[in-house]
Each structure stands twice: as C-alpha cells, then as structure tokens.
Design an enzyme around this catalytic site. Structure first.
Site, mmCIF file in Angstrom:
data_model
loop_
_atom_site.group_PDB
_atom_site.id
_atom_site.type_symbol
_atom_site.label_atom_id
_atom_site.label_comp_id
_atom_site.label_asym_id
_atom_site.label_seq_id
_atom_site.Cartn_x
_atom_site.Cartn_y
_atom_site.Cartn_z
ATOM 1 N N GLN A 1 -4.109 11.403 -8.690
ATOM 2 C CA GLN A 1 -5.310 10.338 -8.492
ATOM 3 C C GLN A 1 -5.837 9.960 -9.622
ATOM 4 O OE1 GLN A 1 -5.329 13.785 -6.746
ATOM 5 N NE2 GLN A 1 -4.548 12.744 -5.251
ATOM 6 N N GLY B 1 0.776 10.350 -4.587
ATOM 7 C CA GLY B 1 2.048 9.848 -4.150
ATOM 8 C C GLY B 1 2.551 9.214 -5.476
ATOM 9 N N HIS B 2 3.684 9.838 -6.015
ATOM 10 C CA HIS B 2 4.171 9.222 -7.497
ATOM 11 C C HIS B 2 5.521 8.444 -7.350
ATOM 12 C CE1 HIS B 2 1.159 12.097 -9.730
ATOM 13 N NE2 HIS B 2 0.662 10.848 -9.124
ATOM 14 N N ASP C 1 -2.907 5.394 -8.485
ATOM 15 C CA ASP C 1 -1.733 4.719 -8.557
ATOM 16 C C ASP C 1 -1.629 3.790 -9.848
ATOM 17 O OD1 ASP C 1 -1.290 5.289 -5.848
ATOM 18 O OD2 ASP C 1 -2.778 4.310 -5.412
ATOM 19 N N LYS D 1 1.270 6.719 -13.190
ATOM 20 C CA LYS D 1 1.509 7.992 -13.930
ATOM 21 C C LYS D 1 2.849 8.538 -13.552
ATOM 22 C CE LYS D 1 -2.108 9.902 -11.668
ATOM 23 N NZ LYS D 1 -2.509 8.790 -11.087
HETATM 24 P P1 IMP Z 1 -8.234 12.012 0.187
HETATM 25 O O1 IMP Z 1 -7.970 12.523 -0.972
HETATM 26 O O2 IMP Z 1 -7.017 11.986 1.046
HETATM 27 O O3 IMP Z 1 -9.465 12.667 0.831
HETATM 28 O O4 IMP Z 1 -8.742 10.419 0.213
HETATM 29 C C1 IMP Z 1 -9.842 10.128 -0.390
HETATM 30 C C2 IMP Z 1 -9.987 8.701 -0.907
HETATM 31 O O5 IMP Z 1 -9.048 8.975 -2.499
HETATM 32 C C3 IMP Z 1 -9.241 7.673 -0.318
HETATM 33 O O6 IMP Z 1 -9.825 6.505 -0.668
HETATM 34 C C4 IMP Z 1 -7.813 7.636 -0.600
HETATM 35 O O7 IMP Z 1 -7.270 6.339 -0.520
HETATM 36 C C5 IMP Z 1 -7.886 8.051 -2.133
HETATM 37 N N1 IMP Z 1 -6.758 8.604 -2.821
HETATM 38 C C6 IMP Z 1 -6.406 10.012 -2.453
HETATM 39 N N2 IMP Z 1 -5.234 10.278 -3.294
HETATM 40 C C7 IMP Z 1 -4.827 9.204 -3.716
HETATM 41 C C8 IMP Z 1 -4.019 8.929 -4.773
HETATM 42 O O8 IMP Z 1 -3.037 9.737 -4.882
HETATM 43 N N3 IMP Z 1 -3.725 7.659 -5.034
HETATM 44 C C9 IMP Z 1 -4.654 6.609 -4.725
HETATM 45 N N4 IMP Z 1 -5.811 6.667 -3.980
HETATM 46 C C10 IMP Z 1 -5.927 8.087 -3.470
HETATM 47 MG MG MG Z 2 0.063 6.921 -5.856
#
Ligand code: IMP
Ligand code: MG
Length: 332
Positions: free
Chosen positions: A175, A42-43, A13, A16
């Site tokens: 991420q 999520g972008h 977040d 990007k």
């Molecule tokens: P998962 O990737 O859904 O397994 O989540 C694992 C951790 O990574 C959690 O704390 C999510 O909130 C964080 N996370 C996963 N993808 C994103 C992203 O695109 N942006 C921000 N945090 C993320």
């Molecule tokens: Mg995001």
C-alpha cells in the site's frame, strides 16, 4: 548489516513491485521479506519477456537465490499463497511466520459487500475483516493450518539472525503512506499502519535495525477506491495524458492527479526516508523511455527530479523509465 525498507509514498500503486524486483536482483539480498496488510496488495513485475502479478509473495522472487518471507503482521489467504507458490515455483524458498493471521471465507464475504466495499471502496480481499478479528483475538493463525505446514518458520528470528550476520535483507512494504490507518485519509484507508515503522513491526525489525528507507513515488499520483485526492483530474484528462491505469487486484480504474509536493514532503517525514525511488518518469516525459543514465534525460525531466529533491531534501536514487525491471537509472 544492510537492511533497506521500501515503502509507498502516496496511495499505493507507486510501482514498488518494479523497484523491489530491481533491488532484489541488483543488491542480491539473502532475504526478501514482506510486511504490510495482506492480499489487498497487488504488485506488478516485468522482466524481459513476461509480466507477473503478486498479491502475497514478496515482489523480489525473480532473484532465485533469495529466501522469500512473510512477517507475522501480514494476513494470508492460503488459496492465493498456494497459487502463487505454484505459479512461480518457489515452494522450497518460501517461509511464512507461524503467527501470520489467516483470511477465511467469512472475511472475504464481509469485505465484498456492505459498508467496507461501498463506502470505503475496499479491495474485497478480506484483509480488513481478518485484521478486525485479529484485534478481537479470534483470528486463526498460520500454525493452525495444515496446508501451510511446509512453509512455517520463525521469520522474525531468521530476519534478525541474517542482520546480525551482516547479510542483506530487503524489506518490502505494501500500500502507501496515505492509506495508513493512523496517518492516512481516514476512514478511506487500509486496516493497518503501512508506514516504514508499521512494516518493520509487521516483521519484528527494531527501529535501530534499518539502514535505509526508500520511499517510492510515482511521477503522478493515483488512487483507487474512495477518499480525498487533491487536484484530481477528470477521467477524460487522465486518459488524454496517458495516465490511465487499472488496479492489479480489483480491475478498477485509478483516479489521478499531478505529483503532489506537499504530500511527498509529509511522506518523507512519516517514513524518515533516506532515499527516493521515482517511477514512471517515462509516462510524464516519453523522451525518457528506457534511459539508463541521468545525463540522457531531457532538461524538463531533470528539473522535475531536482524539484522533488529540493522540496524533500532527500536524494532521488532510483528512477524508473519503463515497465521492464532494467528500465531504471541507479544513482546510488
Ligand atoms: P482494503 O485495504 O481492501 O480494506 O481497502 C481500503 C482502501 O485501500 C481502498 O480504497 C483500497 O482501494 C485501498 N487499497 C488497499 N490496498 C491497496 C493497494 O495495494 N494499492 C492501492 N490501494 C489499495
Ligand atoms: Mg498495486
């Protein structure tokens, strides 16, 4: 050859999506290709009139000439992908690798309850459980799914061929560095390595085929889900400063802290960054909103940028000054 890879420097977040959609229009890449985990990303992208959110497609889709590709290391939720392809009308230029893994209902169910959801604060998108099945060699691949047939391609081969022919390739990470399975704040991390090397491996780009690595930092740090956030501000203070944000995928309130120079330095090291993209400068310094030149920035904003460059020894080359794709200062 001109390949640039864009990755997040903090916890995701960082903005990007906006940086990538600007580069996709400005640099006119032949291909925009996504590595990274899956639809847990999520972008958000905004052009003059509209706000778009993508979870599966590359954020560079506003460039109508570019081919949009997803590398074999990314797990795909076909429902999310089909929806985005229809919404953005990109069926003819979307290519997913034969070997992308597939998220099924069992994965989203396993991710939406229990330890992953409650302890780690996962996004519930099924990405982690699907990657676990991939490691167990039981995950189904895109080439086995009928509805994906029209989009299947040798993405790895196409990307490397484009590089061989000196075409520009924009590589998109998801991420952020400290959500990396290896280099992040384990166990509060995602299910993959998401540093520049990991993103390249997701696509099949060798370590010598990257020209530029841009690490994107937001002007302050945010984090969704659980895990350490040093110097975290209390929720009221986050609102008072105007830093309040809500997650693109989960709708959860993001936690926030001031820009972390120590963390930034480590992100530069882990990604061998050659450039820094800095976003949301206008949130920190409202007088910088919509500015398009460095000279037009306030002295306070200028010295913040200089401080980042001094601490990291890497130039800040793109500076976001608003949500719009052209609210940017390009110093490249
Ligand atoms: P998962 O990737 O859904 O397994 O989540 C694992 C951790 O990574 C959690 O704390 C999510 O909130 C964080 N996370 C996963 N993808 C994103 C992203 O695109 N942006 C921000 N945090 C993320
Ligand atoms: Mg995001």
């Amino acid at each position: 050859m001109a390949s640039i890879i864009v990755v997040g420097g903090f916890f995701g977040d960082e903005g990007k999506g906006k940086i990538i959609s600007y580069l996709a229009q400005k640099d006119k890449p032949a291909i925009v290709v996504r590595g990274g985990a899956g639809p847990n990303a999520g972008h958000t992208i905004q052009d003059d009139s509209k706000k778009y959110k993508v979870r599966m497609l590359p954020s560079g889709f506003l460039n109508k000439e570019a081919k949009l590709m997803i590398g074999p290391g990314v797990v795909i939720n076909p429902d999310v992908l089909h929806k985005e392809i229809a919404e953005f009308d990109v069926a003819k230029r979307t290519f997913i690798d034969f070997n992308c893994g597939i998220i099924e209902k069992t994965h989203t169910e396993a991710d939406s309850a229990g330890r992953l959801r409650e302890k780690i604060g996962s996004t519930g998108s099924g990405t982690g459980p699907a990657n676990a099945d991939r490691a167990m060699r039981t995950l189904r691949l895109a080439k086995e799914i009928d509805s994906l047939k029209p989009y299947l391609a040798d993405v790895t081969g196409e990307v490397n061929l484009a590089l061989e022919h000196d075409r520009t390739v924009l590589v998109e990470g998801t991420q952020g560095t400290f959500l990396s399975l290896w280099h992040g704040t384990y166990p509060f991390v995602t299910s993959k390595d998401v540093t520049a090397s990991g993103i390249c491996a997701d696509i099949g780009i060798g370590p010598k085929n990257v020209d530029d690595v841009m690490v994107v930092f937001k002007s302050y740090v945010t984090r969704v889900g659980e895990g350490l956030l040093e110097n975290e501000l209390d929720a009221k203070e986050v609102v008072r400063r105007g830093w309040s944000e809500v997650g693109t995928v989960t709708g959860r309130q993001r936690r926030a802290a001031e820009f972390d120079f120590k963390l930034a330095k480590r992100a530069i090291m882990l990604n061998s960054a050659t450039q820094i993209g800095l976003t949301k400068l206008d949130v920190l310094f409202p007088d910088c909103a919509h500015k398009n030149s460095f000279e037009a920035l306030s002295d306070q904003a200028k010295s913040f940028i200089t401080k980042i460059e001094d601490a990291t020894d890497v130039p800040v080359t793109l500076i976001g000054t608003g949500a719009g794709v052209n609210d940017i200062i390009d110093l490249r």
